[in-house]
Design an enzyme around this catalytic site. Structure first.
Site, short mmCIF file in Angstrom:
data_model
loop_
_atom_site.label_atom_id
_atom_site.label_comp_id
_atom_site.label_asym_id
_atom_site.label_seq_id
_atom_site.Cartn_x
_atom_site.Cartn_y
_atom_site.Cartn_z
N ASP A 232 0.87 -1.16 0.00
CA ASP A 232 0.00 0.00 0.00
C ASP A 232 0.92 1.23 0.00
OD1 ASP A 232 -2.08 1.75 0.00
OD2 ASP A 232 -3.12 0.89 1.72
C1 BGC Z 1 -4.94 3.44 0.00
C2 BGC Z 1 -5.07 2.46 -1.15
C3 BGC Z 1 -4.83 3.17 -2.46
C4 BGC Z 1 -3.48 3.86 -2.42
C5 BGC Z 1 -3.14 4.61 -3.69
C6 BGC Z 1 -3.68 4.27 -0.07
O1 BGC Z 1 -3.72 5.30 0.86
O2 BGC Z 1 -5.00 2.76 1.23
O3 BGC Z 1 -6.33 1.85 -1.14
O4 BGC Z 1 -4.94 2.27 -3.51
O5 BGC Z 1 -3.46 4.78 -1.35
O6 BGC Z 1 -3.93 5.74 -3.82
#
Ligand code: BGC
Length: 767
Positions: A232
């Site tokens: 993530d």
């Molecule tokens: C989120 C993800 C997301 C990623 C990219 C993170 O903060 O938890 O779900 O895909 O950011 O935007």
């Protein structure tokens, strides 16, 4: 590219290039290595639309992205209970990605809804892992059919936003295996996603992004995942540990810092180069899998996709209540439309999934264009609360003059977002008061609710109808109008329970935890597994939803086919007994009462959505495998079926069973355990083979009991053996030495222990 070909490329790469490939070039791209013909790919959020950012990248939905179509969010789409619809959403998004040159779409998001307060519940699908897993698998299949990779998220244990980057989800193995892992397991096994996203948090103290157990042993070795694990965004604490654990790609860029750590670790010998090579090989495979030969032939048709989004919302919206046929409305009746969300719909949440919508008309504007006799009153303002008393009075007056009132209410936009949780389950007081006062004035009051999660509804008994739209995507206004006026027939079913109040939720006492410790003390009793087992009143149960038509069910029939991959097959006929065409969701639940193992009363093990014309009957069949009856035996570290009777039933919700059958199963082999002096007499009598060995002891105990109680005046047979067994069931063998009341030596007991172990050993699989 075959595996040898990857290896050939890897042989030609420098160590720096290999380490560099394991993290992003920037916010959304991987690195290209032009001299070797390795291209960069782009990723974008997901999961309910394309959030492609050209410039000014961020992961919190703050900066602009391209204009796109916002589909129903996970919270609503799951209520469709419709695999085909999910497939179509995935396929449509896949087409959009190709048109925009995006190779990985960051979704689906399938974390379980443990608490109604989790700030991201609107993105997630359900409180039930079977439903979430089945629907997400269809979405992944649709997306990947277009050559675009899914990235199933957030694996694992990310069920709250509160301290999401540091907190540890503390839970036992059975809870993990039965509740929190199976949705991911189902998607991985069924749809073979090319990527999985590791979550920010820890599970039982260890960061998931550094867990060899979860990233390699469970995901790859036990489930057969053969894609890439992507972190993530910003979710890497120790890069080298992560790489060793099975985290191939860090996103976004670490600006070279972590690449250097990988390089140094290989150079000084603490990280075997083969580990790095393997990660690179998997990343090369992802590049190849998503290589569709350019973006030219695909076209992002926003108008057409908007219509698809409208149809999906219509097929997912849930009619929670409808008394006296309050809905559908008649188009000639004067209606008072009330509430700010009628004008400006609430249709999506905040954060990384936020879509820059192409077109999002409100229900009031649509009804207005149709020329139906309606008035509009704002009723409330989330942003200017000082006006609310005046707005309420105007709304009550408008309601009084109409034949019916429709109130568009729910959760204000700032209340639900990625990054923080909701403070409570209540709607704003000014909205609750508005609904109460309108309902007192207008007997035909309908509430159209928007919001990504359950709310408390103190006014529910006062209103005639409630329509739950969740966050329905940009076309929700059109879908709502079609349902309100009866062009559409509601067919969604709740994918989570609506408790009466927050305090009823099983995680209430432990959510969100103390500091970084989030204790999952409710264990496997999540959502309806808890409410049904406790026979608790809820506002609306899991699986609940009404239609403008009615359905009747025939008896559920059971057949044991003897096939190796199937325990039994079930069949039921369903008839549309009303005068309108509509869809029914047939739900199959399995449960077992009174076994030795704690279990929920029932669990969803099958569902099918069927479309029926008036008077039409269709048969629905289900096939159940062993897993549908099994629980996770922590001691044995494996799934096990308890011997005994199981109840299988079809229901219209987790609370309402309409037809059921019983099935008796022999159960799987006994646990691999050993007899000791601490084993209870009950442990020995429960097993058919060891029972005869312990029988003589029971007789002796009965005699001594009889002597003690009666001084030998009545016959020993007057004390039934069964009663003796019940009395000593929980007595360990060693206690017979002092409490048995008859002479027995330790040596004699140890000989018995040996004999019991011999017969237990002979029963083990493969013995
Ligand atoms: C989120 C993800 C997301 C990623 C990219 C993170 O903060 O938890 O779900 O895909 O950011 O935007």
């Amino acid at each position: 590219m075959g595996e040898e070909k990857y290896r050939d490329v890897i042989r030609r790469m420098t160590l720096e290039e290999k380490a560099g490939l394991c993290s992003g070039e920037d916010y959304w791209h991987t690195k290209a290595i032009e001299r070797l013909g390795i291209r960069a790919i782009m990723m974008a959020d997901g999961p309910n639309g394309l959030r492609k950012q050209d410039e000014k990248a961020d992961h919190l939905g703050i900066n602009e992205s391209i204009r796109a179509v916002c589909f129903p969010l996970g919270c609503l789409a799951a209520c469709s209970f419709d695999r085909e619809l999910m497939y179509e959403m995935g396929r449509t998004l896949g087409r959009e990605c190709r048109a925009e040159g995006v190779s990985v779409l960051l979704g689906p998001a399938i974390n379980m809804k443990r608490s109604p307060l989790c700030g991201r519940n609107f993105e997630y699908l359900s409180e039930d892992p079977f439903l979430a897993g089945e629907l997400a698998a269809a979405w992944v299949q649709g997306l990947q059919s277009q050559g675009v990779s899914a990235c199933v998220k957030h694996y694992l244990g990310n069920y709250q936003e509160h301290r999401r980057m540091t907190s540890s989800s503390q839970m036992d193995e059975r809870t993990l295996r039965e509740i929190y892992l199976p949705a991911f397991e189902r998607v991985v096994k069924k749809a073979k996603p090319w990527a999985v996203m590791s979550s920010y948090n820890r599970v039982n103290g260890e960061y998931v992004a550094e867990s060899y157990h979860f990233l390699t042993e469970v995901l790859r070795e036990q489930w057969g995942f053969d894609g890439v694990v992507i972190s993530d965004w910003g979710g890497v604490a120790d890069r080298v540990t992560g790489l060793r654990a099975g985290l191939e790609l860090e996103m976004p860029t670490s600006h070279g810092y972590n690449d250097r750590l990988i390089l140094e670790a290989v150079q000084e010998g603490s990280l075997p180069e083969e580990v790095l090579d393997q990660a690179v090989e998997r990343i090369l495979k992802l590049l190849e899998r998503t290589d569709t030969g350019g973006r030219s032939e695909a076209f992002f048709d926003r108008e057409a996709d908007h219509d698809i989004a409208a149809r999906m919302a219509e097929q997912s919206i849930v009619l929670l209540k409808n008394e006296d046929g309050a809905l559908p409305l008649k188009k000639e009746d004067p209606i008072a439309l009330i509430g700010a969300y009628g004008e400006k719909p609430r249709y999506q949440g905040g954060g990384s999934g936020h879509i820059n919508s192409f077109f999002a008309p409100g229900a009031c504007e649509i009804v207005g264009k149709l020329g139906y006799p309606v008035t509009f009153a704002a009723g409330f303002s989330d942003t200017e609360p000082g006006d609310n008393q005046k707005l309420l009075e105007e709304a009550v007056e408008a309601a009084g003059k109409a034949r019916a009132a429709v109130i568009f209410a729910g959760l204000p936009e700032e209340w639900e977002s990625e990054g923080y949780d909701r403070a409570g389950m209540a709607m704003p007081d000014y909205q609750n008061e508005l609904i109460r006062q309108v309902a007192m004035r207008q007997p035909n009051t309908v509430v159209v609710l928007a919001g990504g999660a359950p709310v408390e509804m103190p006014w529910e008994p006062l209103v005639k109808a409630v329509l739950m739209t969740y966050l329905g995507g940009e076309a929700v206004g059109e879908a709502v109008v079609r349902i309100l006026y009866g062009q559409g027939n509601p067919s969604g079913r709740l994918a989570e329970t609506f408790p009466m109040k927050l305090q009823d939720n099983p995680s209430y006492l432990f959510y969100p935890g103390e500091g970084d410790r989030a204790e999952y003390r409710e264990g496997i009793f999540v959502g309806y597994r808890y409410y049904t087992t406790k026979e608790m009143a809820v506002r609306y149960p899991f699986g609940w939803g009404l239609s403008y038509t009615t359905f009747s069910y025939g008896p559920l029939s059971l057949e044991q086919t003897g096939r190796e991959d199937e325990v039994c097959r079930l069949k039921v006929e369903v008839t549309n007994t009303g005068d309108r065409a509509g869809s029914e969701v047939v739900q199959l639940y399995v449960g077992r009462r009174g076994g030795e193992v704690l279990r929920p009363l029932r669990e969803l093990r099958g569902f099918e959505k069927i479309w029926l014309e008036p008077g039409e009957t269709k048969a629905v069949t289900f096939s159940l495998d062993e897993r549908a009856f099994a629980y996770f035996d922590e001691e044995a570290g494996d799934w096990r079926i308890e011997a005994g009777a199981y109840e299988i039933a079809v229901g219209t919700s987790a609370r309402d069973m309409v037809s059921g059958v019983k099935l008796s199963l022999k159960g799987s082999a006994p646990k691999a355990r050993r007899c000791t002096l601490n084993s209870t007499l009950g442990d020995l009598t429960a097993n058919e083979q060891s029972r005869p060995l312990v029988q003589p002891l029971m007789e002796r105990y009965r005699e001594s009991l009889h002597r003690m109680e009666t001084g030998g005046k009545v016959s020993c047979e007057a004390v039934p053996l069964q009663m003796v067994e019940s009395m000593v069931r929980y007595m360990p063998l060693r206690a017979l030495l002092s409490l048995g009341g008859f002479p027995i030596s330790r040596k004699e007991l140890l000989e018995l222990v040996d004999r019991v172990n011999e017969v237990w050993e002979s029963q083990r699989p493969g013995a």
